[in-house]
Scaffold this motif. Structure first.
Motif, PDB file in Angstrom:
ATOM      1  N   ASP B  24       0.845  -1.207   0.014  1.00 14.58           N
ATOM      2  CA  ASP B  24      -0.042  -0.046  -0.134  1.00 14.58           C
ATOM      3  C   ASP B  24       0.943   1.117  -0.093  1.00 14.58           C
ATOM      4  OD1 ASP B  24      -2.534  -1.140  -0.011  1.00 14.58           O
ATOM      5  OD2 ASP B  24      -2.604  -1.412   2.081  1.00 14.58           O
ATOM      6  N   LYS B  25       1.826   1.281   0.916  1.00 13.66           N
ATOM      7  CA  LYS B  25       2.840   2.507   0.813  1.00 13.66           C
ATOM      8  C   LYS B  25       3.429   2.622  -0.457  1.00 13.66           C
ATOM      9  CE  LYS B  25       4.865   2.487   5.114  1.00 13.66           C
ATOM     10  NZ  LYS B  25       5.213   3.842   6.090  1.00 13.66           N
ATOM     11  N   LYS B  27       2.548   1.717  -3.358  1.00  9.09           N
ATOM     12  CA  LYS B  27       1.374   2.301  -4.445  1.00  9.09           C
ATOM     13  C   LYS B  27       1.560   3.626  -4.365  1.00  9.09           C
ATOM     14  CE  LYS B  27      -3.228   1.250  -5.945  1.00  9.09           C
ATOM     15  NZ  LYS B  27      -3.137   2.495  -6.724  1.00  9.09           N
ATOM     16  N   ALA B  28       1.465   4.271  -3.009  1.00  6.73           N
ATOM     17  CA  ALA B  28       1.083   5.580  -2.776  1.00  6.73           C
ATOM     18  C   ALA B  28       2.446   6.370  -3.382  1.00  6.73           C
ATOM     19  CB  ALA B  28       0.961   5.763  -1.223  1.00  6.73           C
ATOM     20  N   ASP B  31       1.970   5.931  -7.178  1.00  7.54           N
ATOM     21  CA  ASP B  31       0.923   7.077  -7.551  1.00  7.54           C
ATOM     22  C   ASP B  31       1.539   8.370  -7.895  1.00  7.54           C
ATOM     23  OD1 ASP B  31      -0.658   4.743  -7.973  1.00  7.54           O
ATOM     24  OD2 ASP B  31      -1.927   5.205  -6.249  1.00  7.54           O
ATOM     25  N   GLU B  32       2.255   8.821  -6.958  1.00  5.73           N
ATOM     26  CA  GLU B  32       2.636  10.199  -6.799  1.00  5.73           C
ATOM     27  C   GLU B  32       3.842  10.358  -7.955  1.00  5.73           C
ATOM     28  OE1 GLU B  32       4.529  11.018  -3.527  1.00  5.73           O
ATOM     29  OE2 GLU B  32       2.740  10.721  -2.064  1.00  5.73           O
TER      30      GLU B  32
END
Lengths: 411, 411
Positions: B24-25, B27-28, B31-32
């Motif tokens: 999840d981390k 992916k964040a 995504d940036e």
């Protein structure tokens, strides 16, 4: 002095104590002056533990990453077995698939071995050491880790024996040989001293779980004498040879194989035109689904029902694929079932004996078992039946073809 | 858009749930628009489980086979993390040490990275994917698997960042930064926003367990900005930089490190002739034992006592080696102890402030702690004391040098 390739399965190396027992056994062979190359599986339970970890994350893991994951299981075993041998004063060296140059194609999770380098193994053997190789795994041309699929360690063993021109490939497992059929289904099943490659190949392909089919193919192709033995009991096991047993007592049927991992898919009412079979089967093959039996019936309106069987694991995938293709094929529909099984008679003796098929069908009919599909080869007859009749069919055939062991009253 | 190398330690990937949290981390960040190369450790407990398997077989496993064994731990993590990312729709590709060409020397169990190939990683990054690399492991020139020793995944992270010229190497761990000293020993310890490489290097070499020393050396040498952050809490962690903090509040001492893993060996009464130090230390170095502090005192009879400290794990080996060498060295005897520890003050501010050493010695004397040995460098003063005084010494020094956090009454 002989060069043996020995393969030890997951149960044989299931605990550190069993790994030590394997090391004792290897030391005895080594002390007799034999050269040894040993292929090992993951410790029993380890592959499932790893698959469980993946399953906790995703239902649909990438095959590439699955191979990276599960190939660690055998890597653990090779290190532990090498340590156990070194503790016994024997030089041992472990090799993963890639370290010993086991080159495969890129079919992740069911890769095929294409080449094996032998230089490093020869170096260790020539210096008096034992070579330990991780079974089940290899590497493709781009250095991606691949695995050979369940049971692939047998194939590793045979491929190593072929590459090294070994005197014998000995597969140590938790059964003491090849039986006329699964003793859990037929208590009267008998261990065979020898069986031909052709028979073994049919038995393996038909679901007899003693050896992985590709290992038998490999052994037959490269004429590697292959022996199945027990890790736990003594005995000579079963030797798989190119020699046919020509004794008078040679039975017409050597064994009965069966397979529950079956499913069938039927594409209904496709136009019966040239090329339809390939239009159905090429996409299936492209999706890496292996097709087993194929049956095509032409109906009177010029359309045909096309049925084939696949491994039960591939059933949903095959059904989905063909449902998507149905419109393009002008098919009337697609259906299937996975509550079927396959029962097969195998024996080189069939070549010279007529009437095997009719005796088989009569035996099944006497038990009121309906046959859903039939295929035959020179040394095999297979029928697809409903799974619920499996045990009944195998026992009836085992008796009808004179395979039952003579049980003395004392036993 | 930046290129980050992130390293997640064993606790951060200790369960499949935590691996999903890391995904999840990642992916964040992805995504940036950032490019990510991720080095991971084995799931916590896994390395010890593997070492336990080896221990069940032998007390003295071959280092080569230990590396084959324990390197599987990180291989499991890379596959699982890649699966977790792919589940989130992100292309991810795992690489073992050998797959990504992490070349090391052949010092099994404490190998050093010599080279890393970046082509494959660049290909994945350029196609928008995340690269996952197994920490802690590499391969020597002869394709033997090597490991970098405990904590080596940090070094993998930094080496990857250097090879890829990354914008920052971020070490995610179970602490939220670098503290003035271990908060478990001194509750008033403070997290530092920044610390210089020199200070961090001294802290790490002196036993501060936040980062592995070689990772800091590597980062300093290749000017890789290095940040320590918590996997679980937020916050900016501690940035390790080449910049000194020149603010007025800059303390003379940045932190206090200590190390319990110490042992000392003394070779008594060796003739004080040229070359004696190398005759003692070359065999020690050849045995792959790292020597830390070295103290030589000349006595009046022309002989000398030669003392050095080693890691406690190497104590028995060093003692045995020197006991064997004693006769050859004409030494009167060899003795040692492993109930000592080392406490060190570290700070670039020392350069411009006299009196640090005398204040340190006075503080310890006030607590009646006897100093067994002293070494100094430009930014560090270390003393060896009996281990039982460790906590007392560190707390007294932390207070004396004004490092205690200001605790408000409410807390």
């Amino acid at each position: 002095m002989a060069l043996y390739v020995q393969k030890y399965g997951g149960t044989s190396v299931g605990t550190t104590e069993r790994i030590e027992a394997v090391a004792d056994k290897l030391k005895a062979f080594h002390d007799e002056g034999h050269q040894l190359v040993v292929a090992v599986s993951a410790m029993s339970g380890e592959t499932n533990r790893l698959i469980g970890l993946a399953g906790a994350i995703t239902d649909n893991p990438s095959p590439r990453e699955m191979d990276v994951l599960v190939s660690t299981g055998e890597q653990v075993t090779i290190a532990l077995l090498a340590m156990a041998l070194e503790k016994r004063g024997i030089t041992a060296r472990s090799f993963t698939g890639w370290q010993v140059g086991i080159k495969t194609n890129r079919a992740y999770m069911k890769a095929r071995i294409e080449d094996i380098e032998t230089d490093k193994m020869r170096d260790v053997l020539n210096s008096g050491g034992i070579v330990i190789v991780a079974g089940f795994q290899g590497v493709d041309d781009d250095n991606n880790i691949t695995t050979l699929g369940r049971g692939g360690s047998d194939t590793t063993g045979v491929a190593l024996a072929a590459a090294l021109n070994a005197d014998e490939c000995q597969i140590y497992t938790d059964v003491d040989g090849v039986y006329t059929t699964d003793p859990r289904v037929v208590p009267a099943a008998r261990r065979m001293d020898t069986v031909t490659f052709e028979e073994m190949l049919e038995m393996a392909s038909l679901g007899s779980k003693v050896l992985q089919i590709r290992s038998v193919e490999f052994a037959g192709k490269y004429k590697v004498p292959l022996r199945v033995l027990s890790s736990f009991k003594g005995g000579n096991g079963t030797l798989i040879t190119t020699e046919e047993n020509n004794s008078v007592e040679n039975p017409v049927i050597s064994g009965i194989a069966f397979n529950r991992d079956e499913a069938k898919v039927t594409v209904q009412g496709v136009p019966d035109i040239p090329g339809v079979a390939s239009r159905i089967l090429v996409p299936v093959s492209d999706a890496n689904i292996e097709v087993d039996m194929i049956v095509q019936n032409v109906s009177e309106d010029g359309s045909t029902d096309f049925t084939f069987t696949v491994h039960r694991n591939d059933y949903q995938k095959a059904l989905k694929l063909l449902t998507e293709l149905a419109e393009e094929l002008n098919a009337k529909g697609v259906n299937g079932t996975d509550d079927i099984c396959k029962v097969s008679l195998v024996g080189v003796g069939m070549r010279s004996h007529a009437g095997v098929a009719s005796k088989m069908f009569k035996t099944l009919a006497d038990e009121s078992i309906n046959i859903l599909a039939i295929t035959t080869s020179e040394i095999k007859i297979s029928v697809v039946i409903e799974e619920k009749y499996l045990e009944l069919a195998v026992r009836a055939l085992h008796t009808a073809f004179g395979l039952d062991a003579e049980v003395s009253e004392e036993q």
